[in-house]
Design an enzyme around this catalytic site. Structure first.
Site, PDB file in Angstrom:
ATOM      1  N   ARG A   1      61.343  32.985  37.188  1.00 22.90           N
ATOM      2  CA  ARG A   1      60.291  32.991  38.195  1.00 22.90           C
ATOM      3  C   ARG A   1      59.590  31.633  38.137  1.00 22.90           C
ATOM      4  O   ARG A   1      59.138  31.207  37.072  1.00 22.90           O
ATOM      5  CB  ARG A   1      59.283  34.090  37.890  1.00 22.90           C
ATOM      6  CG  ARG A   1      58.168  34.076  38.895  1.00 22.90           C
ATOM      7  CD  ARG A   1      56.947  34.777  38.376  1.00 22.90           C
ATOM      8  NE  ARG A   1      55.890  34.703  39.371  1.00 22.90           N
ATOM      9  CZ  ARG A   1      54.614  34.780  39.083  1.00 22.90           C
ATOM     10  NH1 ARG A   1      54.220  34.900  37.836  1.00 22.90           N
ATOM     11  NH2 ARG A   1      53.728  34.722  40.037  1.00 22.90           N
TER      12      ARG A   1
ATOM     13  N   ASN B   1      59.882  35.168  32.998  1.00 22.13           N
ATOM     14  CA  ASN B   1      58.648  34.781  33.676  1.00 22.13           C
ATOM     15  C   ASN B   1      57.763  34.126  32.627  1.00 22.13           C
ATOM     16  O   ASN B   1      57.089  34.807  31.843  1.00 22.13           O
ATOM     17  CB  ASN B   1      57.995  36.042  34.262  1.00 22.13           C
ATOM     18  CG  ASN B   1      56.730  35.726  35.026  1.00 22.13           C
ATOM     19  OD1 ASN B   1      56.244  34.589  35.029  1.00 22.13           O
ATOM     20  ND2 ASN B   1      56.185  36.733  35.686  1.00 22.13           N
TER      21      ASN B   1
ATOM     22  N   ARG C   1      39.014  36.618  41.873  1.00 25.13           N
ATOM     23  CA  ARG C   1      38.994  35.464  42.782  1.00 25.13           C
ATOM     24  C   ARG C   1      38.234  35.817  44.058  1.00 25.13           C
ATOM     25  O   ARG C   1      38.351  36.933  44.567  1.00 25.13           O
ATOM     26  CB  ARG C   1      40.411  35.053  43.166  1.00 25.13           C
ATOM     27  CG  ARG C   1      41.211  34.501  42.023  1.00 25.13           C
ATOM     28  CD  ARG C   1      42.601  34.071  42.515  1.00 25.13           C
ATOM     29  NE  ARG C   1      43.561  34.219  41.445  1.00 25.13           N
ATOM     30  CZ  ARG C   1      44.786  34.698  41.603  1.00 25.13           C
ATOM     31  NH1 ARG C   1      45.232  35.049  42.785  1.00 25.13           N
ATOM     32  NH2 ARG C   1      45.589  34.803  40.571  1.00 25.13           N
TER      33      ARG C   1
END
Ligand code: ADP
Length: 397
Positions: A91, A7, A242
């Site tokens: 990924r 990843n 977020r």
């Protein structure tokens, strides 16, 4: 099969070597500060841990080389030679509309990944760099597979993925809902079917991946039919930092009042909003829980707002699917916070979900957390994206 799962981020790279036969993790770790100086971490059961030691990593290639050196190390390694690595699974964040499943990487796939860069300008270039570094270090003989965060959601119908914007923005610019965390939602849906002892094709599931980034997915018959994240991971639930969904009119209003450009505005929405923004305390739900208990009302409000958001998605997706057999909780908060699971799933008795507070008082273990007579089951399922990537990789290699 021994599969190396990678990843890669812009300056970091997480890795795991898994045996897909017995699903055991042979070794795992992290390369950090790639391109700056380089720190290397390595953990393997029964071996000495290497913790953030200095290893020069001017590029991702040196990082991959450090991983391979550690894996074959005479004293601390877990394999005798690099030849034991059967395949590498990567990924990849964004597969656009091109990839509805994992793929074996070849030149054509690399070109398609490059074409997806505008959709994920921060993530895809790092993922591509990771793939190229593995190709360079391991050679063409080792199959490499790309597993996308977006792929699982490609089954969404147009009614779920189309934005109410002028249609040419979809046709020309591919502006649509893509959704993310697909590998996690797919994994927990498969585990849910196993736990319930029913075919996945017969189940309506709502999967709540609640971590630092959070998303909820409606899964009907094993297929994602709607999800809360959108064109980017900024959409849907309020998250650690977020904002999640909000009225786009707020952007113009705040940009005008504070003379912000779009970059500054997006920085606020991505990094300074969510539960951090509301609480002013932390993006970490553990800190917020503590602060809330000590009487910090904004911290308590931030957690309430998050839980309320998840509850609304559960209701919405039950309606979208015309019912639900099980609600799944996973990722950092979903796996570790009995309090938040209870707050989210309380008051859902009207739709047949009755939580069992005693059964719910667990962390990080596959368990049914609803009462035995609950018509809709609530399930705690620890996610395992690396295992899912390794299994997809083994299947394709
Ligand atoms: P990501 O992979 O998106 O970075 P994780 O899935 O690891 O995130 O989730 C991180 C979040 O999980 C953090 O906000 C953390 O506070 C939360 N978390 C971890 N343990 C607990 C806990 N015991 N109680 C509440 N929240 C927890």
């Amino acid at each position: 099969m021994k599969v190396l799962v990678i990843n890669a981020g812009s300056s970091s790279l997480k890795y795991q070597l898994l045996d897909t036969g017995n699903q055991q993790v042979l070794a795992k770790g992290l390369c950090e500060r790639i391109g700056i100086d380089g720190k290397f971490t390595y953990k393997a059961p029964g071996k000495d841990t290497v913790d953030a030691v200095d290893v020069p990593m001017p590029t991702h290639s040196e990082a991959i080389q450090a991983v391979l050196d550690a894996l074959v190390d005479k004293a601390n390694g877990v394999i005798a030679s690099m030849g034991e690595i059967d395949a590498v699974g990567h990924r990849v964040v964004h597969g656009g509309e091109t990839f509805a499943g994992s793929v074996r990487i070849d030149d054509r796939v690399m070109a398609a990944l490059e074409a997806c860069i505008p959709l994920a300008p921060l993530h895809n270039p790092a993922n591509i760099t990771g793939i190229r570094a593995c190709q360079a270090v391991l050679g063409p003989g080792v199959p490499q597979v790309a597993v996308f965060d977006t792929a699982f959601h490609q089954t969404m119908p147009p009614v779920a993925y189309t934005y109410p914007l002028p249609y040419e923005y979809y046709e020309k610019d591919k502006v649509r809902r893509y959704g993310f965390h697909g590998t996690s939602h797919k994994y927990v849906s498969q585990r849910a079917a196993a736990m319930l002892g029913k075919p996945l094709e017969s189940l309506k599931l709502i999967s709540c991946h609640l971590g630092n980034g959070s998303s909820v997915t409606a899964i009907d018959g094993g297929k994602s039919v709607d999800t809360s994240m959108g064109f980017t991971p900024l959409a849907g639930l309020p998250m650690g930092t977020r904002s999640g969904d909000l009225d786009a009119g707020i952007l113009e209003y705040l940009m005008g009042r504070y003379n912000l450009d779009i970059g500054e505005m997006l920085d606020i929405l991505n990094k300074k909003s969510g539960v951090l923004g509301v609480s002013g305390v932390s993006s970490d739900f553990r800190d917020l829980g503590q602060a809330g208990e000590q009487g910090n009302r904004r911290a308590a409000l931030a957690v309430d707002l998050f839980n309320y958001g998840v509850k609304k998605y559960i209701g919405a997706y039950a309606a979208a699917m015309g019912g639900v057999d099980a609600v799944i909780f996973t990722a950092g908060v979903g796996e570790n916070s009995p309090e938040q699971r209870l707050a989210i799933a309380s008051d859902l008795e009207f739709m047949g979900l009755k939580m069992d507070p005693a059964a719910n008082n667990v962390r990080g273990k596959e368990t049914v957390i609803s009462t035995p007579d609950s018509k809709v089951k609530a399930l705690l399922i620890p996610t395992n994206e690396e295992l899912m990537i390794a299994l997809d990789t083994a299947a394709l290699a």
